[in-house]
Structure formats: C-alpha cells, structure tokens
Design a protein around this motif. Structure first.
Motif, mmCIF file in Angstrom:
data_model
loop_
_atom_site.group_PDB
_atom_site.id
_atom_site.type_symbol
_atom_site.label_atom_id
_atom_site.label_comp_id
_atom_site.label_asym_id
_atom_site.label_seq_id
_atom_site.Cartn_x
_atom_site.Cartn_y
_atom_site.Cartn_z
ATOM 1 N N ARG B 28 0.824 -1.209 0.000
ATOM 2 C CA ARG B 28 0.000 0.000 0.000
ATOM 3 C C ARG B 28 0.853 1.252 0.000
ATOM 4 O O ARG B 28 0.575 2.222 -0.695
ATOM 5 C CB ARG B 28 -0.861 0.046 1.262
ATOM 6 C CG ARG B 28 -1.928 -0.984 1.303
ATOM 7 C CD ARG B 28 -2.826 -0.658 2.467
ATOM 8 N NE ARG B 28 -3.825 -1.688 2.616
ATOM 9 C CZ ARG B 28 -4.810 -1.641 3.499
ATOM 10 N NH1 ARG B 28 -4.915 -0.589 4.293
ATOM 11 N NH2 ARG B 28 -5.689 -2.596 3.574
ATOM 12 N N GLU B 31 2.468 1.704 -3.408
ATOM 13 C CA GLU B 31 1.492 2.217 -4.380
ATOM 14 C C GLU B 31 1.296 3.723 -4.221
ATOM 15 O O GLU B 31 1.274 4.467 -5.192
ATOM 16 C CB GLU B 31 0.131 1.527 -4.187
ATOM 17 C CG GLU B 31 0.062 0.133 -4.780
ATOM 18 C CD GLU B 31 -1.156 -0.658 -4.278
ATOM 19 O OE1 GLU B 31 -2.108 -0.038 -3.739
ATOM 20 O OE2 GLU B 31 -1.139 -1.891 -4.411
ATOM 21 N N GLN B 47 -3.536 8.270 3.517
ATOM 22 C CA GLN B 47 -3.879 7.649 2.224
ATOM 23 C C GLN B 47 -4.087 6.137 2.343
ATOM 24 O O GLN B 47 -4.844 5.557 1.571
ATOM 25 C CB GLN B 47 -2.770 7.912 1.197
ATOM 26 C CG GLN B 47 -2.752 9.332 0.697
ATOM 27 C CD GLN B 47 -2.110 9.436 -0.684
ATOM 28 O OE1 GLN B 47 -1.712 8.434 -1.270
ATOM 29 N NE2 GLN B 47 -2.020 10.648 -1.205
ATOM 30 N N THR B 48 -3.380 5.496 3.252
ATOM 31 C CA THR B 48 -3.434 4.034 3.312
ATOM 32 C C THR B 48 -4.364 3.524 4.399
ATOM 33 O O THR B 48 -4.718 2.351 4.414
ATOM 34 C CB THR B 48 -2.026 3.454 3.615
ATOM 35 O OG1 THR B 48 -1.579 4.026 4.851
ATOM 36 C CG2 THR B 48 -1.039 3.770 2.511
ATOM 37 N N GLY B 49 -4.764 4.399 5.327
ATOM 38 C CA GLY B 49 -5.584 3.939 6.455
ATOM 39 C C GLY B 49 -4.768 3.258 7.535
ATOM 40 O O GLY B 49 -5.316 2.798 8.530
ATOM 41 N N LEU B 50 -3.438 3.182 7.355
ATOM 42 C CA LEU B 50 -2.589 2.526 8.355
ATOM 43 C C LEU B 50 -2.261 3.505 9.478
ATOM 44 O O LEU B 50 -2.250 4.714 9.272
ATOM 45 C CB LEU B 50 -1.287 2.035 7.699
ATOM 46 C CG LEU B 50 -1.467 1.004 6.584
ATOM 47 C CD1 LEU B 50 -0.156 0.773 5.839
ATOM 48 C CD2 LEU B 50 -1.975 -0.312 7.165
ATOM 49 N N SER B 51 -1.967 2.961 10.638
ATOM 50 C CA SER B 51 -1.613 3.830 11.764
ATOM 51 C C SER B 51 -0.247 4.457 11.504
ATOM 52 O O SER B 51 0.559 3.934 10.729
ATOM 53 C CB SER B 51 -1.592 3.028 13.059
ATOM 54 O OG SER B 51 -0.507 2.128 13.039
#
Lengths: 398, 398
Positions: B28, B31, B47-51
């Motif tokens: 992710r 990308e 953008q990725t929703g990751l912490s």
C-alpha cells in the motif's frame, strides 16, 4: 441493511481503489473478530495495523449492517469500545436451484447450520417459479427458527449454468433452457428482498469444499461436477476465479473426440457428449423398456451390472483426460469430484484417476490429490452461504 | 540489503499471518509513493488507512533496503518526515537464460530501462556457465551505467522449463536438459550476490505483458510461448498463478492426437509433438540438404513457401484447439502469443484463431482477444524486472 442490487463479481477490478481498500480493511477486522470473538477498537487497531479512525469508521458500517455489536467497556482503567460479532443476529442464506428441486440453508457466521430444507420443482420450471419457491421456503425456515428477515445479511444462489457477469443473465448453453436470457439477479433480489450474490453450481461446490469441507487449508482446488452437464469450479490462490465475463470452468466442452457427437454448444465430441449423466442415460436406455435414471445408474453399478460399469469406465477415463489438461495448466493441490454420481466412490474415481495419470505430466499426475465430494446434494447450497461469508470478508481459505 | 535466499513463490500461504500483513502494508505504501513520488509519513497514514506507527515501522524497513529515502520537513508548520522513492538508487534486474543466449536488463522502479545487452551461449551449456555469463554481463552493465552493486534490489531470472517450488530445482522435461535437478536459486544467488527470484519463461512473458506491455489494465491474461517447447504463463485476478508446486501452464502436454508421436514427457500426441518449432524443423528438414532453422521458417513463410505455410497452419490450429480448452476453463480477457515465431503475425495468428473459435464455447471464442506479442525476445528479461517490482509491492496490473 442495504438491499441495493449488487453483482457476484466482488473481486476489485482496481486493487488500489478506495472501496477495495475499505473492503480489505473490513476483511482484516472480520478475521480478527472471528479469531477472538470480541475485541476493543484499540485491540482491533493493534492487531490489524489500521489506524483507530479507520477501525472506528469500519466498525460503524459493520454495526449498521447488523454484523457486529458495540458496547462501552473499560480497558486498563480507560474507557473503550468493545466490538463483538453478531453470530445469531446476522445469518447467511444459501440457495441451490436445480432442475427439479430447490434447497435453502440458513447458516450463522460462526459456521453453524440453523435450518435446511429442500422441496421438489417440476422439470422444465420457469425461472419465476423456481425463485418464488425459494422465497417461500426461506420465509418458512426463518419463521421456524425465529429469525427476522432483517437478520439475513445476504443470500448466495447457485444456478446450474453459466452467468454472463456483464448482464447477470443466464447464458445459452445452460442446463436450464427455460432460464436463458433472464436477469436472474434482479429477479432473485425482488423476490427474496435481501442482497443476492449469484454463481454457478460448480463454483459453489468448490467454495463449499474450502469453506465447509475438509479442504479449508487448500489454496488451489478444482471441483468438477458431473451431472447432466459437466463443469468445474476453481479456487485459485485462495479465491474463486471468475475470469473476464464470468464464464469459467467449461470443461464439459473440451474436445475429446474430433468426429464425435454434436454437442448442445454447437461443437463436436465435447466431454459432455461422452461423460455426462445425460449421455449415460441415453446409452443405457437403448433397448430398455423405460429410460434408466441417474439413481438407476448408481444402483446398477453398485450391483455390478457390466454394461453400466463399462459406461462409467469410459466416461471416467474421458473426465480424467480433460482433468489432466486442467491439472497441467493450473497445478491444483486437490481435485474433488461431485454431482449425483459421487456416491459411487472408487467405481467412478478409479477410471478418472487412470485417465488423469495417463494424460498428465508425470509429476502433476503423481502429486495431485483426487477425491470424491462427501457433501452430496448439499454442496451448492452450502457454497451459497460461503459466497455470503466471502462477501463479508471471511476468506474461503483460512 | 538482505541477501538471504528466498523462493519465487511469494504468495502468502496464510493470508492472515504477520509477515503477509506486513507485505500487504508495504504494498500500500509503495502504491501511494508511486502515485505521488514523495509524501510525508502523516500523508501516507491518511492515504493508506494505516496507523502512523505502522507507517513509520515499514518506512524504516524500506529505507534499510534502499527503496526509499527519508528527510525531515515541515507540514502546516509542524515537523514531519518526508518519504520518497529511490528511483535511480534502487534498480531491478531482469535476466533471461535461453538455450543459446543470456540477456540482462536493468530497470528503474519508475519503468525506465537503464541498460540492456544479450550475449550468445553455446547450445547445451551447463547451468554454471549460463549463470556465470549472466553475472559477468550484469557487472559490465552496472559499471557502464555507473550503478553500484548494492543498488540492485533484486534479480528476476527466467528459466526455460518448469521449476519445482518445493526444492527450487529445474525439473525433468525441461528444455535445458543440462540444468535438470540443479538448485538453480542457490546457484544464481551465489553468483549474482543479490536477492534472486526465479520463474519460468512463459510466466515472465505474461508478467511482462501486464507490466511493460499494452495490457497493464488486464486482470486475466494468458501468454502462450511457442518455441522448442510450448508453455503458458497465467495472470489470473491480476497476479501470476503458481499452483501447488509451481508447475503450471504445461499446455504443451495437452493430448491432441491419442495415437500420435511419443513426447519427451512420456505421453503420446502432446501439443508439442505437433506444434513446437522442434517438430516444424523436423518436418521441414526431411529430404533437405541441411536442417532448416527457426529463422528459416520465418523467412520461408513470409516468402510464401507452401510447405512451410502448411506446417504453420496445422500447428496453429492445434495450438488454437489447446488454447480453446484454456479459454473455456479460465475465461481470460486476452491471450498473447509469443516466442520466436511471433514476428509472423497473422500468418500464424489466423490458424490459431480458427482453432480457438472452432473448439471453444461460442461466447468465449467471440469475446477473447487474441494478439501476437510485440516484445520479441525481450519479453522474458522484461518479465524478470517485473518479478522484482512485484516482490517490492508494485502490482502487476495497476
């Protein structure tokens, strides 16, 4: 719960899009909850690597869909939100519409079958009749189990024929000619009044094997259904394979005999013209007082009738030959044979294995496991529930 | 940079495991960076929703591997960390080891070819000779382009034969008999001194089509290589398909003629016995003063030689028939034909199309696009670089 029509083909066309990302994130949360039962949002965030804002957003959507419940709690003395799976509140429905029956199964998201029944349908029934019978049966089962209609997260419906995913219509060449050209998804959604996912029977058989069957750890599995038609369902890399327009697994139309009989697809000598139950019935009914049935074939073979055994041997070898091409191409770990002849066991499996080994690359022939389905005529409806699980982010193989 | 041996088969067996999760998260981030060039860690998180903790951990690993650089910056007046892709600092190498040549391509991660060269090898060379020639060529190209050895993130190497993914050995039945049984991954890693990913030539041809070729938006693509052997590479659902033990795409061993010639695989009448360049050469050399070559076949066909055209027509139809089984099973959007005869264009494509339409389910025959590869003999090495991209989280189809 949303009842917007949605297509079967859930695989994101663009793996980087926002909705695909949301779906992948929901899958992670679902996986964690299935393992743990109940977790706080902070625990979900740690286990999935997702931010707390992402977890909170997705949990809200899942709660709105009736999939999870949230409750205030405390964790290390601080206020927290506990999230748990609604295993009874939310159920999946699997429906199998065959040529002469309809079967409905209701299953919970923790893999318990809550209700199941099958009713006969007249041969040559219209699509509308089949759909109405399914809807009536579903309402009866919901009532008997005390479940509300809104508890149904979705229904996965098996159709015995190829479906054009661009139009959701049943295609020419289907085993149910009365259904051809009908937008089956629309018809089902308006009768069942739940979100519907459709797929062909062989694909659902494959999905049932890796979801309910003994093959839950298998990433590459082929399910081959031998019936009036012959089709394959493909689990590749852990997911159902649908291809470009949804018409996959058409191994019934592999050319076996260049100058053979004309097939209903318009070609000659297709596998279906030498190995379907339709051709077996034709061969064995010649000169008989009345046509034999599939049940007769099973009974006669088990009784040792030599003509029946010869027909099964020839058909099995032809299936094995077509199967060899599939195995050479895809290198599955397991191939499962299903359909009404599956109860014959080794009587049918042995000639299939002979054909497979004769025609495959040696290493493939030796290393591919071959088995009969033990699900009987429940495979498709069980696969229907698995289609709903999959849509809700529960992987086929875990 | 780590130089531990690693296998080709990167697809996570357990989609829920921690390392698989880490890989998906890295994909992710990759990308997002490929789209934007450079982003702050906070932007990557959004953008990725990751912490932010997850992003920070993965960025550190990617920086250690030389894939990205980080620099302090400010965003809205606050201190932040900017992350950018090392497009020149980190390169991918593609290597194609053929029967009589080795080709090396060096490519940047933003799809620029920085260097490319091919050198001849003696027919019947040993694995070690081929590998040493590849290593020498790589060092020359690195020197000429001023790149350091440590800039090479990985090398994707194409082998013209099936590879057993359990042992990383080249299998019996390979086109390079001198290589059979050798642990090719170990040999390559010790000679090249970079992380190596191996795959067969047809798979790399398919990967090249969706990475470098005109088919980057295609999720389901089959690449069929016609050479001394015939094999297929499969892109299914946007990813390479490897199956259970890595032996896929063996369409050269589909039975075409039940009582045909004995094939090197031990079966009879396989597609390779009627449509490989080896059998064409055998047929056309009969009675000739000296054996014809593949180049002769191309020249004679373009010149209109009737025997050559007949041989190509028969071979093309047989390939089309085997292709029909593949298309009926997998419903690809596009099938691309590659190998040394690809420059024949419609001369070969027309009989293939005839065979495909004759033997496929009508809807499949009509809706499957068929094309000749335009990559010539660069397909495999380009596919090798794509294998490295894929390993670093750049999807085959975007």
């Amino acid at each position: 719960m949303s009842v917007e029509p949605r297509s079967l083909h859930r695989a994101p066309r663009n793996p980087g899009s926002q909705s695909a990302l949301r779906q992948r994130n929901q899958q992670r949360i679902m996986e964690s909850l299935l393992n743990a039962g109940s977790l706080t949002q902070a625990e979900l965030s740690r286990q999935t690597g997702l931010s707390t804002a992402t977890v909170s957003n997705i949990v809200k959507i899942m709660a709105d869909d009736g999939l999870v419940s949230t409750a205030p709690t405390t964790s290390s003395g601080r206020r927290a939100v506990s999230v748990s799976l609604n295993s009874d509140g939310a159920v999946a429905v699997g429906i199998d519409v065959g040529r002469t029956h309809v079967r409905v199964i209701i299953a919970s998201f923790d893999y318990r079958i809550l209700a199941e029944r099958s009713v006969p349908l007249p041969l040559g029934h219209l699509a509308l009749e089949g759909v109405q019978a399914a809807a009536k049966l579903l309402e009866e089962l919901l009532q008997e189990t005390g479940l509300s209609h809104s508890a149904v997260v979705g229904a996965g419906v098996g159709i015995p024929g190829p479906i054009d995913s661009r139009t959701n219509t049943v295609l020419q060449g289907a085993i149910l000619p009365e259904w051809v050209g009908i937008n089956i998804l629309e018809l089902l959604e308006s009768a069942l009044k739940v979100p519907v996912y459709i797929d062909n029977d062989a694909n659902l058989g494959a999905l049932a094997q890796v979801t309910w069957g003994p093959h839950s750890s298998i990433n590459d599995l082929i399910f081959i259904k031998i019936g009036s038609g012959i089709g394959a369902g493909l689990i590749l890399g852990g997911s159902s394979h649908y291809g470009h327009i949804g018409v996959t697994g058409e191994i019934g139309h592999a050319t076996i005999s260049e100058q053979g009989l004309i097939c209903r697809c318009g070609n000659r000598g297709c596998l279906e013209t030498v190995a379907s139950t339709a051709i077996m019935i034709e061969l064995l009914s010649r000169g008989a007082a009345k046509p034999v049935t599939t049940e007769d074939i099973v009974r006669l073979a088990i009784g040792g009738d030599s003509a029946t055994l010869r027909v099964l041997d020839d058909a099995g070898q032809a299936v094995g030959r077509a199967m060899a091409n599939v195995a050479n191409l895809l290198n599955p770990e397991v191939i499962v044979v299903g359909g009404p002849l599956a109860e014959l066991g080794d009587i049918l499996l042995e000639p299939i294995r002979r054909g497979l080994i004769r025609h495959s690359v040696p290493l493939i022939g030796e290393s591919t496991q071959l088995a009969m389905s033990s699900m009987g005529n429940r495979a498709e409806a069980l696969g229907g529930t698995a289609l709903v699980f999959q849509q809700q982010g529960i992987h086929a193989t875990t």
